[in-house]
Design a protein around this motif. Structure first.
Motif, mmCIF file in Angstrom:
data_model
loop_
_atom_site.group_PDB
_atom_site.id
_atom_site.type_symbol
_atom_site.label_atom_id
_atom_site.label_comp_id
_atom_site.label_asym_id
_atom_site.label_seq_id
_atom_site.Cartn_x
_atom_site.Cartn_y
_atom_site.Cartn_z
ATOM 1 N N TYR A 1 -25.567 33.695 -1.626
ATOM 2 C CA TYR A 1 -26.337 34.704 -0.859
ATOM 3 C C TYR A 1 -27.585 34.580 -0.579
ATOM 4 C CZ TYR A 1 -22.452 36.930 -4.101
ATOM 5 O OH TYR A 1 -22.011 37.192 -5.141
ATOM 6 N N THR A 2 -27.913 32.821 -0.444
ATOM 7 C CA THR A 2 -28.965 32.375 0.142
ATOM 8 C C THR A 2 -29.110 31.549 1.248
ATOM 9 O OG1 THR A 2 -29.033 30.019 -1.111
ATOM 10 C CG2 THR A 2 -30.370 32.550 -2.055
ATOM 11 N N PRO A 3 -29.235 31.016 2.646
ATOM 12 C CA PRO A 3 -29.285 30.442 3.848
ATOM 13 C C PRO A 3 -28.600 28.826 2.703
ATOM 14 C CG PRO A 3 -31.449 32.010 3.942
ATOM 15 C CD PRO A 3 -31.176 32.185 2.631
ATOM 16 N N LEU A 4 -29.256 29.055 1.966
ATOM 17 C CA LEU A 4 -28.258 27.599 1.144
ATOM 18 C C LEU A 4 -26.988 27.399 1.024
ATOM 19 C CD1 LEU A 4 -29.691 25.167 -0.497
ATOM 20 C CD2 LEU A 4 -29.476 25.102 -2.361
ATOM 21 N N GLY A 5 -26.556 29.189 0.518
ATOM 22 C CA GLY A 5 -25.056 28.720 -0.447
ATOM 23 C C GLY A 5 -24.901 28.811 2.087
ATOM 24 N N VAL A 6 -25.008 29.472 2.545
ATOM 25 C CA VAL A 6 -25.221 28.938 4.402
ATOM 26 C C VAL A 6 -24.401 27.845 4.130
ATOM 27 C CG1 VAL A 6 -24.978 29.333 6.827
ATOM 28 C CG2 VAL A 6 -25.568 31.353 4.758
ATOM 29 N N LEU A 7 -25.286 27.126 4.029
ATOM 30 C CA LEU A 7 -25.564 25.345 4.307
ATOM 31 C C LEU A 7 -24.446 24.927 3.888
ATOM 32 C CD1 LEU A 7 -26.664 22.891 5.851
ATOM 33 C CD2 LEU A 7 -28.369 22.735 3.676
ATOM 34 N N LEU A 8 -24.204 25.237 2.718
ATOM 35 C CA LEU A 8 -23.338 24.646 1.909
ATOM 36 C C LEU A 8 -21.834 24.873 1.868
ATOM 37 C CD1 LEU A 8 -22.402 23.083 -0.473
ATOM 38 C CD2 LEU A 8 -22.365 25.328 -2.034
ATOM 39 N N ALA A 9 -21.630 25.752 2.794
ATOM 40 C CA ALA A 9 -20.385 26.455 3.462
ATOM 41 C C ALA A 9 -20.058 25.563 4.375
ATOM 42 C CB ALA A 9 -20.321 27.979 3.443
ATOM 43 N N MET A 10 -20.967 25.612 5.067
ATOM 44 C CA MET A 10 -20.864 24.903 6.422
ATOM 45 C C MET A 10 -20.665 22.862 6.879
ATOM 46 S SD MET A 10 -23.721 26.570 9.240
ATOM 47 C CE MET A 10 -24.091 28.005 9.897
ATOM 48 N N VAL A 11 -21.193 22.494 5.887
ATOM 49 C CA VAL A 11 -21.136 21.055 4.892
ATOM 50 C C VAL A 11 -19.531 21.121 4.614
ATOM 51 C CG1 VAL A 11 -21.554 19.361 3.201
ATOM 52 C CG2 VAL A 11 -24.064 20.606 4.694
ATOM 53 N N PHE A 12 -19.041 22.665 3.816
ATOM 54 C CA PHE A 12 -18.022 21.638 3.554
ATOM 55 C C PHE A 12 -16.820 21.859 4.551
ATOM 56 C CE2 PHE A 12 -13.805 23.909 2.546
ATOM 57 C CZ PHE A 12 -13.525 23.760 0.950
ATOM 58 N N VAL A 13 -16.987 22.390 5.458
ATOM 59 C CA VAL A 13 -16.146 22.631 6.944
ATOM 60 C C VAL A 13 -15.859 21.760 7.672
ATOM 61 C CG1 VAL A 13 -15.831 25.106 6.730
ATOM 62 C CG2 VAL A 13 -17.168 24.024 8.206
ATOM 63 N N GLY A 14 -17.424 20.665 7.674
ATOM 64 C CA GLY A 14 -17.372 19.918 8.644
ATOM 65 C C GLY A 14 -17.042 18.490 8.483
ATOM 66 N N PHE A 15 -17.275 18.553 7.047
ATOM 67 C CA PHE A 15 -17.685 16.880 6.591
ATOM 68 C C PHE A 15 -15.960 15.706 6.973
ATOM 69 C CE2 PHE A 15 -16.509 14.349 2.440
ATOM 70 C CZ PHE A 15 -17.161 12.965 2.629
ATOM 71 N N PRO A 16 -15.093 16.490 6.475
ATOM 72 C CA PRO A 16 -13.251 15.951 7.027
ATOM 73 C C PRO A 16 -14.089 15.732 8.848
ATOM 74 C CG PRO A 16 -13.457 17.884 6.374
ATOM 75 C CD PRO A 16 -14.149 18.148 6.506
ATOM 76 N N PHE A 17 -14.644 16.024 9.949
ATOM 77 C CA PHE A 17 -14.585 15.756 11.281
ATOM 78 C C PHE A 17 -15.516 13.573 11.270
ATOM 79 C CE2 PHE A 17 -13.768 19.718 11.294
ATOM 80 C CZ PHE A 17 -13.198 19.726 12.211
ATOM 81 N N VAL A 18 -15.992 13.740 9.839
ATOM 82 C CA VAL A 18 -17.544 12.978 10.568
ATOM 83 C C VAL A 18 -16.235 11.324 9.556
ATOM 84 C CG1 VAL A 18 -19.228 11.718 9.452
ATOM 85 C CG2 VAL A 18 -19.331 14.457 10.378
ATOM 86 N N VAL A 19 -16.288 12.182 8.614
ATOM 87 C CA VAL A 19 -14.279 10.928 8.203
ATOM 88 C C VAL A 19 -13.788 10.773 8.850
ATOM 89 C CG1 VAL A 19 -14.108 9.988 6.080
ATOM 90 C CG2 VAL A 19 -15.785 11.420 5.706
#
Length: 276
Positions: free
Chosen positions: A136-154
């Motif tokens: 419920y904070t911008p940090l949570g939004v950032l965490l979700a965005m990191v989660f969905v984007g991580f496989p694309f880089v790898v």
């Protein structure tokens, strides 16, 4: 004189099919979006952009996506390096888990992240006493965005790193270069264009993410509300013109970012070729 047989049809037919398919799948929906947004008008779009709520949502969506893509590039490089260059127990399991965000429904990912990082969640209950609230904070939004984007880089970086020959690294080390110098001056310049490609893919994925973000964000206006949620709210209110206008604004920002990343990628590729 023998005619050369082609696997695919001639240039005209192939180009016509490609243009038709691209127009129906990509250009036509975007044109319909722009046409619907024209009901609001340019003045209406400017008024929409002047709204503090809209500005805060756009700032969180694009700022969070940029930061998440940057984090994924750094962490993804380290994870890919470990997967490619080292052999350790559980490597194949770890390699398979990287694809999990691809297969996992975004809503399920959002619920899982919220359950873990909520104030009464598994990790959240230990972080809140330390003054760190994720859900419920911008940090949570950032965490979700990191989660969905991580496989694309790898997955973008992995085949390139596997194809790199170690002869150049061995030559650099034989000339007295340290491991860090070899990585920074020999390996990293070769990987930069691929890293930028992974960055662009992770950025595009994070900007448009909705399902995994919506649950952990809390959707607090001016704090943890993302731009796609504003579009959905306008659709629920049957205000299709305003929703389309917000979509056009997000599309314009996304195109600008992707063009900049593409230009930077071409420049780094030319620089690497000249350096070689």
């Amino acid at each position: 004189m023998t005619m050369r047989r082609r696997v695919l049809p001639g240039f005209g037919l192939s180009l016509g099919f490609a243009v038709t398919y691209l127009g129906l799948i990509v250009l036509l929906p975007l044109a319909a979006l722009a046409w619907k947004a024209s009901d609001v008008g340019f003045a209406g779009i400017l008024k929409l952009l002047a709204s503090p709520r809209t500005l805060a949502a756009l700032k969180l969506s694009f700022g969070g996506a940029l930061l998440a893509a940057g984090i994924n590039v750094v962490v993804g490089l380290m994870v890919t390096w470990a997967l490619v260059r080292y052999r350790f127990p559980g490597r194949r399991i770890l390699d398979a888990l990287i694809d999990l965000p691809f297969a996992l429904p975004t809503a399920v990912a959002g619920i899982a992240l919220t359950a873990i990082y909520a104030p009464n969640g598994w990790f959240g209950r230990w972080l809140v006493p330390l003054g760190i609230q994720v859900a419920y904070t911008p940090l949570g939004v950032l965490l979700a965005m990191v989660f969905v984007g991580f496989p694309f880089v790898v997955r973008t970086l992995q085949p390139v790193l596997q194809s790199l020959e170690q002869d150049v690294e061995d030559a650099a080390e034989s000339l007295g270069a340290t491991g860090l110098q070899t990585f920074l001056r020999v390996v990293l310049p070769t990987l930069v264009p691929t890293l930028l490609t992974g960055f662009a893919l992770a950025l595009a994925r994070a900007v448009g993410e909705y399902g995994s973000v919506i649950f952990i964000a809390g959707n607090i206006p001016l704090r943890s509300e993302i731009a796609p949620l504003l579009i959905v709210q306008r659709l629920d209110e049957f205000d299709y013109a305003t929703a389309a206008a917000l979509g056009v604004v997000m599309l314009a920002f996304s195109l600008v970012l992707l063009v900049l990343v593409s230009a930077l990628q071409r420049w780094t590729r030319r620089w690497a070729e000249q350096s070689a």
